[in-house]
Design an enzyme around this catalytic site. Structure first.
Site, PDB file in Angstrom:
ATOM      1  N   THR A 193      43.022  42.304  32.182  1.00 48.68           N
ATOM      2  CA  THR A 193      43.753  41.464  30.991  1.00 48.68           C
ATOM      3  C   THR A 193      43.101  41.424  29.756  1.00 48.68           C
ATOM      4  O   THR A 193      41.541  41.735  29.869  1.00 48.68           O
ATOM      5  CB  THR A 193      44.021  39.951  31.555  1.00 48.68           C
ATOM      6  OG1 THR A 193      42.915  39.281  31.631  1.00 48.68           O
ATOM      7  CG2 THR A 193      44.836  40.002  32.775  1.00 48.68           C
ATOM      8  N   GLU A 194      43.537  40.925  28.616  1.00 49.57           N
ATOM      9  CA  GLU A 194      42.501  40.825  27.438  1.00 49.57           C
ATOM     10  C   GLU A 194      41.497  39.646  27.541  1.00 49.57           C
ATOM     11  O   GLU A 194      40.324  39.799  27.313  1.00 49.57           O
ATOM     12  CB  GLU A 194      43.706  40.175  26.364  1.00 49.57           C
ATOM     13  CG  GLU A 194      44.537  41.232  25.795  1.00 49.57           C
ATOM     14  CD  GLU A 194      45.684  40.515  25.136  1.00 49.57           C
ATOM     15  OE1 GLU A 194      45.814  39.377  24.876  1.00 49.57           O
ATOM     16  OE2 GLU A 194      46.577  41.305  24.580  1.00 49.57           O
ATOM     17  N   GLN A 252      39.995  32.643  33.302  1.00 49.00           N
ATOM     18  CA  GLN A 252      41.950  32.535  33.170  1.00 49.00           C
ATOM     19  C   GLN A 252      42.261  31.467  34.106  1.00 49.00           C
ATOM     20  O   GLN A 252      42.787  30.427  33.571  1.00 49.00           O
ATOM     21  CB  GLN A 252      42.380  33.660  33.394  1.00 49.00           C
ATOM     22  CG  GLN A 252      42.126  34.768  32.400  1.00 49.00           C
ATOM     23  CD  GLN A 252      42.795  36.172  32.694  1.00 49.00           C
ATOM     24  OE1 GLN A 252      43.789  36.449  32.021  1.00 49.00           O
ATOM     25  NE2 GLN A 252      42.309  36.785  33.729  1.00 49.00           N
ATOM     26  N   ARG A 291      44.900  42.929  43.321  1.00 46.31           N
ATOM     27  CA  ARG A 291      44.761  42.064  42.053  1.00 46.31           C
ATOM     28  C   ARG A 291      45.486  42.612  41.022  1.00 46.31           C
ATOM     29  O   ARG A 291      45.429  43.667  40.667  1.00 46.31           O
ATOM     30  CB  ARG A 291      43.252  42.175  41.833  1.00 46.31           C
ATOM     31  CG  ARG A 291      42.583  41.247  40.599  1.00 46.31           C
ATOM     32  CD  ARG A 291      41.329  41.352  40.190  1.00 46.31           C
ATOM     33  NE  ARG A 291      40.865  40.198  39.000  1.00 46.31           N
ATOM     34  CZ  ARG A 291      39.944  40.574  38.478  1.00 46.31           C
ATOM     35  NH1 ARG A 291      38.894  41.552  38.829  1.00 46.31           N
ATOM     36  NH2 ARG A 291      39.449  39.777  37.623  1.00 46.31           N
ATOM     37  N   HIS A 292      45.733  41.771  40.281  1.00 44.91           N
ATOM     38  CA  HIS A 292      46.435  42.208  38.699  1.00 44.91           C
ATOM     39  C   HIS A 292      45.697  43.015  37.940  1.00 44.91           C
ATOM     40  O   HIS A 292      44.459  43.290  38.067  1.00 44.91           O
ATOM     41  CB  HIS A 292      46.897  41.034  38.024  1.00 44.91           C
ATOM     42  CG  HIS A 292      45.827  40.122  37.638  1.00 44.91           C
ATOM     43  ND1 HIS A 292      44.917  40.470  36.467  1.00 44.91           N
ATOM     44  CD2 HIS A 292      44.946  38.903  38.203  1.00 44.91           C
ATOM     45  CE1 HIS A 292      43.764  39.767  36.487  1.00 44.91           C
ATOM     46  NE2 HIS A 292      43.869  38.742  37.277  1.00 44.91           N
ATOM     47  N   GLU A 321      45.728  31.924  41.261  1.00 43.49           N
ATOM     48  CA  GLU A 321      44.145  32.098  41.014  1.00 43.49           C
ATOM     49  C   GLU A 321      43.621  30.647  41.345  1.00 43.49           C
ATOM     50  O   GLU A 321      44.134  29.736  41.409  1.00 43.49           O
ATOM     51  CB  GLU A 321      43.645  32.394  39.720  1.00 43.49           C
ATOM     52  CG  GLU A 321      42.156  32.845  39.440  1.00 43.49           C
ATOM     53  CD  GLU A 321      41.616  33.540  40.549  1.00 43.49           C
ATOM     54  OE1 GLU A 321      41.556  33.326  41.632  1.00 43.49           O
ATOM     55  OE2 GLU A 321      40.955  34.724  40.294  1.00 43.49           O
TER      56      GLU A 321
END
Length: 202
Positions: free
Chosen positions: A12-13, A21, A8-9, A82
């Protein structure tokens, strides 16, 4: 025999803000960048035949960190994106729970019943994952492939490997950013060798 290194990435913010997201995007946090570097260290001696990523910015940013100096291009593949969640995207989990309480409950507790009129169901994501895995073996029947994708896509891939129903999509392990999953594919049979491992982050 094909060995696929899924991740998985990085965080993130919007992950840090508990903001959904989907197909929208935000950049990796400092933690996300660090974890991607550490996973890159873990994988640095593995010879990959291909590197494939979701085209989402957060996934491509992670893939570039993992690529290092390998003489490979990063292939963007839309099947790895996603789950598309329509008007939920960009909202925090609390906002979604307040505005769509029934759908929010189904999403996490009765995933087989979840429907989003402007987005995808879990069944549709699983169908995408099946298509990707089948195509991957047809294109590259042996060797090592690095794949950077997203949480729900990976959960759908787990179901395929376990021959499990949608009802079990949220079964552990929780998939942290840069968690490493290794899948062996041989004659259209899939086997989980490692699930969401984050030893490199600890």
């Amino acid at each position: 025999m094909l060995k696929v290194y899924f991740t998985r990435h990085g965080e993130t913010e919007w992950n840090a803000e508990k903001r959904i997201q989907g197909r929208l995007d935000s950049r990796l946090t400092a933690r996300g960048e660090r974890d991607a570097y550490l996973l890159g260290e873990r994988l640095k001696d593995i010879e990959f035949d291909r590197i494939i990523s979701s085209p989402s910015g957060r996934a491509m940013q992670t893939a570039n960190a993992l690529k290092r100096n390998r003489p490979l291009g990063i292939e963007a593949d839309e099947e790895l994106m996603e789950i598309y969640l329509g008007n939920w995207q960009g909202k925090t989990e609390n906002e979604i729970k307040e505005q769509y309480p029934e759908e929010f409950y189904l999403y996490y507790h009765r995933p087989e019943l979840f429907q989003n009129p402007e987005g995808e169901s879990f069944f549709e994501v699983k169908k995408r994952a099946e298509s990707f895995l089948n195509r991957l073996e047809q294109e590259t029947s042996s060797g090592n492939i690095l794949v950077v994708t997203h949480g729900v896509f990976l959960k759908a891939a787990y179901l395929i490997c376990r021959n499990a129903p949608i009802e079990q999509i949220w079964r552990p392990p929780y998939l942290h950013g840069t968690g490493l999953t290794i899948v062996e594919i041989n004659n259209r049979k899939t086997k989980l060798l490692l699930e969401g491992c984050i030893e490199h982050c600890e």
